[in-house]
Design a protein around this motif. Structure first.
Motif, short mmCIF file in Angstrom:
data_model
loop_
_atom_site.label_atom_id
_atom_site.label_comp_id
_atom_site.label_asym_id
_atom_site.label_seq_id
_atom_site.Cartn_x
_atom_site.Cartn_y
_atom_site.Cartn_z
N LYS A 1 1.13 -1.54 -0.33
CA LYS A 1 0.19 -0.06 -0.18
C LYS A 1 0.73 0.85 0.33
O LYS A 1 0.18 2.50 -0.43
N GLU A 2 2.09 1.14 0.12
CA GLU A 2 3.12 2.01 -0.04
C GLU A 2 3.49 2.55 -0.86
O GLU A 2 3.87 3.78 -1.01
N ILE A 3 2.97 1.95 -2.11
CA ILE A 3 4.27 2.68 -3.24
C ILE A 3 3.26 3.69 -3.59
O ILE A 3 1.99 3.97 -3.55
N LYS A 4 4.17 4.36 -4.15
CA LYS A 4 3.35 5.79 -4.90
C LYS A 4 3.70 6.06 -6.61
O LYS A 4 4.76 5.18 -7.54
N PHE A 5 3.15 6.57 -6.94
CA PHE A 5 3.18 6.87 -8.72
C PHE A 5 3.61 7.98 -8.51
O PHE A 5 2.87 9.53 -7.98
N ASP A 6 4.98 8.57 -8.70
CA ASP A 6 4.74 9.83 -8.77
C ASP A 6 5.55 10.27 -10.33
O ASP A 6 6.71 11.10 -10.27
N LYS A 7 5.09 9.75 -11.65
CA LYS A 7 5.85 10.39 -12.97
C LYS A 7 4.00 11.48 -12.98
O LYS A 7 3.55 11.81 -12.52
N LYS A 8 5.11 12.55 -13.62
CA LYS A 8 4.70 13.53 -13.92
C LYS A 8 2.93 14.16 -15.21
O LYS A 8 3.32 12.50 -16.15
#
Lengths: 152, 173
Positions: A53-60
Motif C-alpha cells: 500500500k506504500e507504493i507511490k506513483f510519482d511520474k508527471k
C-alpha cells in the motif's frame, strides 16, 4: 487480541466474510511482536499487504489545457451571427416591400392610377413591338442571303 | 465548468497511487503500469467536464484502469508476446526491513501474481486497498456474492501455498 479471537477471525478471513475493520485487526496482530508460533507463516502475507500500500506513483502527467472548447464556441457564435444576419436581412426586405405597395382610399384615384399604370405598360410594349419590326427586316435580309448561298 | 491542471491534480491525488498499484497488479511491469496510469489519467483529464456526473471519480478511474490493462494483456497475448518481468519488488519501500522478510514478500507477491486475473484484482482491492465489497463489485462489474466467493478462493489458494511452504521449511530444517 487473544489467540482464540485471532483464530476465529482468520477462519472468517479465508471464508471471505470478515469486515474491513476485522481485517485491519488481523493486519495489526500480524505486524505485532507476539504472534503465536503456529501462525507465524501468515506474517509475511499481512506484512506484504501493508508494504504494497506504500507504493507511490510519482511520474508527471502530461496534462495539456485543451483549447478545443474556445474554438468550438467561436464556430457556434459565428454560425449564429450568420444565421441571424441573413434572417434579419430577409425580414427587412420584406417589410420595405410591404410599405411601398401604395394603396388608395378613393376608388376614382385608384382607377386613375391603374389607368396610368396600364398606359405606361402599353407604351412600353409598343416600344418593344417597334424593336421587333426592325428584327423582321433582319430576318428578310438573312433569308435572301442564305438562299443565295444555298443555290451556289 | 473549466478545470485547471492543478485542480485536476488535486482531484486525482487521493487515488492515483491506487490506480498505479491496480495496474501493476495486472501488468506486473512497473514501466507498463506507469504508462497505463498516465494513459488513464489523461483520458480522465479529457473528460474532466463530465466528471461531475459521476458519484465516484475513483471508481470510474479504477474501472477504466481495469479495462485498459485487460485490453493491454489481451493484445499482448494476441501478438504472442511473453510477459517479461524481472522487477519484482524493484522500488522496495521498507529498506530497513530484514533481507529475509524481503525475500518472503517477494515470494508472496509471486504467489498472488500467479492467481487468475480476476482474483488478483479482488485481492488487490480488498486486502491491499481495503475497498468495500460494493465498491469492488461496481468496479469489476460483478455481483457481491461472486466477489466474496472469488476472494475466498484466492485467499485459500494463498493459504495452501503458505502452509505448504511453511511445512517444507519445517521438514527441511
Amino acid at each position: 487480541m487473544d489467540l482464540q479471537t485471532v483464530e476465529i477471525l482468520l477462519e472468517k478471513y479465508f471464508e471471505g466474510t470478515t469486515s474491513i475493520d476485522e481485517e485491519k485487526q488481523l493486519k495489526a496482530y500480524f505486524s505485532s511482536q507476539d504472534v503465536a508460533p503456529h501462525l507465524e507463516h501468515y506474517c509475511n502475507l499481512f506484512g506484504y499487504f501493508k508494504t504494497e500500500k506504500e507504493i507511490k506513483f510519482d511520474k508527471k502527467l502530461p496534462l495539456q489545457p485543451s483549447k478545443q472548447p474556445t474554438v468550438k464556441w467561436i464556430g457556434i457564435a459565428a454560425s449564429f451571427v450568420f444565421l441571424f444576419g441573413t434572417a434579419w436581412f430577409f425580414l427587412n426586405e420584406n417589410t420595405n416591400a410591404n410599405k411601398d405597395l401604395g394603396t388608395f382610399e378613393n376608388p376614382e384615384e385608384a382607377f386613375q392610377a391603374t389607368q396610368e399604370a396600364l398606359q405606361l405598360l402599353s407604351s412600353e410594349v409598343n416600344q418593344g413591338v417597334e424593336g421587333i419590326a426592325v428584327l423582321k427586316q433582319y430576318e428578310k435580309t438573312k433569308r435572301t442571303i442564305f438562299k443565295k448561298s444555298n443555290k451556289k | 465548468m473549466k478545470m485547471k491542471p492543478l485542480e485536476f491534480e488535486n482531484l486525482i491525488a487521493p487515488f492515483k497511487d491506487k490506480v498505479f498499484r491496480f495496474a501493476k497488479r495486472l501488468l506486473v511491469s512497473t514501466e507498463e503500469a506507469e504508462d497505463a496510469t498516465q494513459e488513464v489519467m489523461v483520458r480522465l483529464w479529457h473528460k474532466k467536464e463530465t466528471l461531475v456526473n459521476y458519484n465516484s471519480v475513483e471508481a470510474l478511474a479504477m474501472t477504466m484502469t481495469k479495462n485498459f490493462c485487460l485490453d493491454q494483456l489481451k493484445s499482448k497475448r494476441a501478438s504472442n508476446l511473453q510477459l517479461v518481468h524481472s522487477n519484482y519488488r524493484d522500488n522496495q519501500v521498507g529498506l530497513d526491513q530484514q533481507l529475509e522478510a524481503k525475500d518472503s514478500w517477494n515470494w508472496v507477491e509471486k504467489m498472488i501474481n500467479e492467481l487468475p486475473e480476476q482474483q488478483r484484482l479482488i485481492i488487490q482491492m480488498r486486502d491491499i486497498e481495503e475497498f468495500e465489497f460494493t465498491e469492488i463489485a461496481a468496479v469489476l462489474e460483478m455481483n457481491e456474492t461472486a466477489v466474496r466467493v472469488a476472494l475466498s478462493r484466492a485467499r485459500k489458494t494463498i493459504r495452501e501455498q503458505l502452509v505448504a511452504k511453511h511445512n517444507y521449511g519445517l521438514t527441511n530444517s
